[in-house]
Scaffold this motif. Structure first.
Motif, mmCIF file in Angstrom:
data_model
loop_
_atom_site.group_PDB
_atom_site.id
_atom_site.type_symbol
_atom_site.label_atom_id
_atom_site.label_comp_id
_atom_site.label_asym_id
_atom_site.label_seq_id
_atom_site.Cartn_x
_atom_site.Cartn_y
_atom_site.Cartn_z
ATOM 1 N N ARG A 282 -14.051 4.802 4.369
ATOM 2 C CA ARG A 282 -13.443 5.836 3.532
ATOM 3 C C ARG A 282 -11.931 5.665 3.459
ATOM 4 O O ARG A 282 -11.326 5.868 2.400
ATOM 5 C CB ARG A 282 -13.805 7.221 4.073
ATOM 6 N N CYS B 46 -10.299 2.822 3.723
ATOM 7 C CA CYS B 46 -10.044 1.666 2.858
ATOM 8 C C CYS B 46 -10.213 2.041 1.393
ATOM 9 O O CYS B 46 -9.419 1.633 0.536
ATOM 10 C CB CYS B 46 -10.981 0.524 3.232
ATOM 11 N N ALA B 47 -11.265 2.819 1.087
ATOM 12 C CA ALA B 47 -11.497 3.228 -0.297
ATOM 13 C C ALA B 47 -10.358 4.105 -0.801
ATOM 14 O O ALA B 47 -9.904 3.972 -1.943
ATOM 15 C CB ALA B 47 -12.832 3.967 -0.400
ATOM 16 N N ALA B 48 -9.868 5.028 0.063
ATOM 17 C CA ALA B 48 -8.767 5.905 -0.326
ATOM 18 C C ALA B 48 -7.498 5.091 -0.572
ATOM 19 O O ALA B 48 -6.729 5.381 -1.499
ATOM 20 C CB ALA B 48 -8.531 6.951 0.759
ATOM 21 N N ARG C 222 -7.352 1.977 -1.609
ATOM 22 C CA ARG C 222 -7.499 1.272 -2.892
ATOM 23 C C ARG C 222 -7.282 2.226 -4.062
ATOM 24 O O ARG C 222 -6.650 1.856 -5.063
ATOM 25 C CB ARG C 222 -8.886 0.636 -2.967
ATOM 26 N N THR C 223 -7.810 3.448 -3.945
ATOM 27 C CA THR C 223 -7.639 4.436 -5.007
ATOM 28 C C THR C 223 -6.171 4.763 -5.215
ATOM 29 O O THR C 223 -5.705 4.982 -6.339
ATOM 30 C CB THR C 223 -8.416 5.721 -4.669
ATOM 31 N N ALA C 224 -5.419 4.779 -4.110
ATOM 32 C CA ALA C 224 -3.988 5.081 -4.190
ATOM 33 C C ALA C 224 -3.157 3.865 -4.588
ATOM 34 O O ALA C 224 -1.937 3.930 -4.646
ATOM 35 C CB ALA C 224 -3.501 5.622 -2.851
ATOM 36 N N GLY C 225 -3.825 2.761 -4.869
ATOM 37 C CA GLY C 225 -3.123 1.558 -5.269
ATOM 38 C C GLY C 225 -2.515 0.801 -4.121
ATOM 39 O O GLY C 225 -1.650 -0.055 -4.320
ATOM 40 N N GLU C 226 -2.959 1.092 -2.886
ATOM 41 C CA GLU C 226 -2.449 0.405 -1.712
ATOM 42 C C GLU C 226 -3.428 -0.668 -1.268
ATOM 43 O O GLU C 226 -4.625 -0.608 -1.569
ATOM 44 C CB GLU C 226 -2.225 1.406 -0.562
#
Length: 317
Positions: A295, A297-299, A301-305
């Protein structure tokens, strides 16, 4: 045996410690970049002044070496294996290069409270019959968030005879003493009992605890002095639940066959039932840690990090 390259970190040779320290904190590290800095920070923040830190980099390729090159503290010695060796060999190499009367092994993703070394060393100073001291630990996840607080030492707090502690091991169906980060022992006892044996990666520390208890009594500190990371990519996480259960039951059976520990048939049967329950709990903790990590890691990626590419990398060797 792998060739060791030794490099004291920080300090010119004239500033290095020459006196034997009371305590050696040994950190075996492999692919440990993700958590090593937090481990070192907690170790170097001890409120005791009489200790050294020995780090063995097991030929890591992930940036562990770069972190260690940046450590500027005369209490730290860094050695690197010329080739990667098995996990328990690396643990033994770390202890073999220690100089302290007392030894504490800290895996490269675990942490200590600031008073840990002082409290445990004081027990060994005051009680010469004690061969092993342990404390309660918090369980944290990959991200350092709490999973279960104040774990360990059920029924073995305070000064305990060795046979009582070994009986508790059998009856608990797990490791009531705790992981390496929870414990401290005498270097002389470690040498005499042969160090870590490659019994199984899952049970090697418990095997060592029992052999140390063959040399003296146990003391359980009733406070939390360390944090053990439930890392999703650790050796324990990657060992199947069936294999872990088989190892635990086999180990308890061997203890029961040893007449010095006074293990009864009732102890074995009770421990067998407990083993199934404890294995379910252990599997659940690692699954939850893995879920939380995914979760995060997914967050990211969603934040563009960019998520940490070391997430789940094995730190324990």
């Amino acid at each position: 045996m792998a060739t060791i390259t030794s490099r004291p970190v920080a300090a010119p040779a004239s500033r290095e410690r020459t006196a034997r320290p009371a305590v050696s904190i040994c950190i075996p590290a492999y692919q440990a970049r993700r958590h090593l800095r937090a481990t070192l920070d907690s170790v170097l923040a001890q409120d005791s002044s009489d200790f050294e830190v020995v780090v063995i980099d097991n030929n890591s390729s992930d940036g562990t070496g770069q972190i260690l090159e940046g450590v500027a503290d005369p209490r730290v010695r860094v050695l690197r294996n010329a080739e990667t060796v098995p996990m328990m060999d690396n643990f033994n190499i770390a202890v073999r290069h220690s100089r302290g009367r007392y030894v504490k092994v800290v895996c490269a993703d675990d942490t200590l409270t600031p008073d840990c070394v002082r409290v445990q060393a004081a027990v060994l100073d005051a009680m010469p019959t004690v061969s092993l001291v342990s404390a309660r630990t918090d369980f944290i996840d990959d991200g350092g968030e709490m999973m279960r607080p104040d774990r360990g030492l059920p029924g073995i707090v305070g000064l305990q005879p060795a046979d009582h502690v070994v009986r508790r091991i059998v009856r608990s169906g797990t490791n009531p003493i705790g992981p390496p980060v929870a414990a401290m022992f005498r270097r002389a006892d470690f040498d005499r009992c042969g160090g870590f044996h490659p019994v199984t990666s899952f049970l090697s520390e418990l095997d060592l605890w029992v052999r140390l208890l063959n040399r003296g009594e146990f003391f359980g500190v009733p406070t939390t002095l360390a944090a053990f990371r439930i890392a999703s990519g650790s050796t324990t996480a990657l060992t199947s639940a069936r294999s872990q259960l088989r190892q635990q039951l086999g180990f308890s059976g061997r203890l029961a066959d040893d007449v010095r520990w006074n293990i009864t048939t009732a102890d074995v049967l009770y421990g067998r039932l407990r083993s199934y329950d404890m294995q379910l709990r252990r599997t659940g903790l690692y699954a939850l840690s893995n879920l939380r990590n995914r979760r995060r890691c997914a967050a990211a990626r969603t934040a563009g990090e960019e998520p940490d590419s070391d997430a789940g990398a094995p730190d324990r060797s």
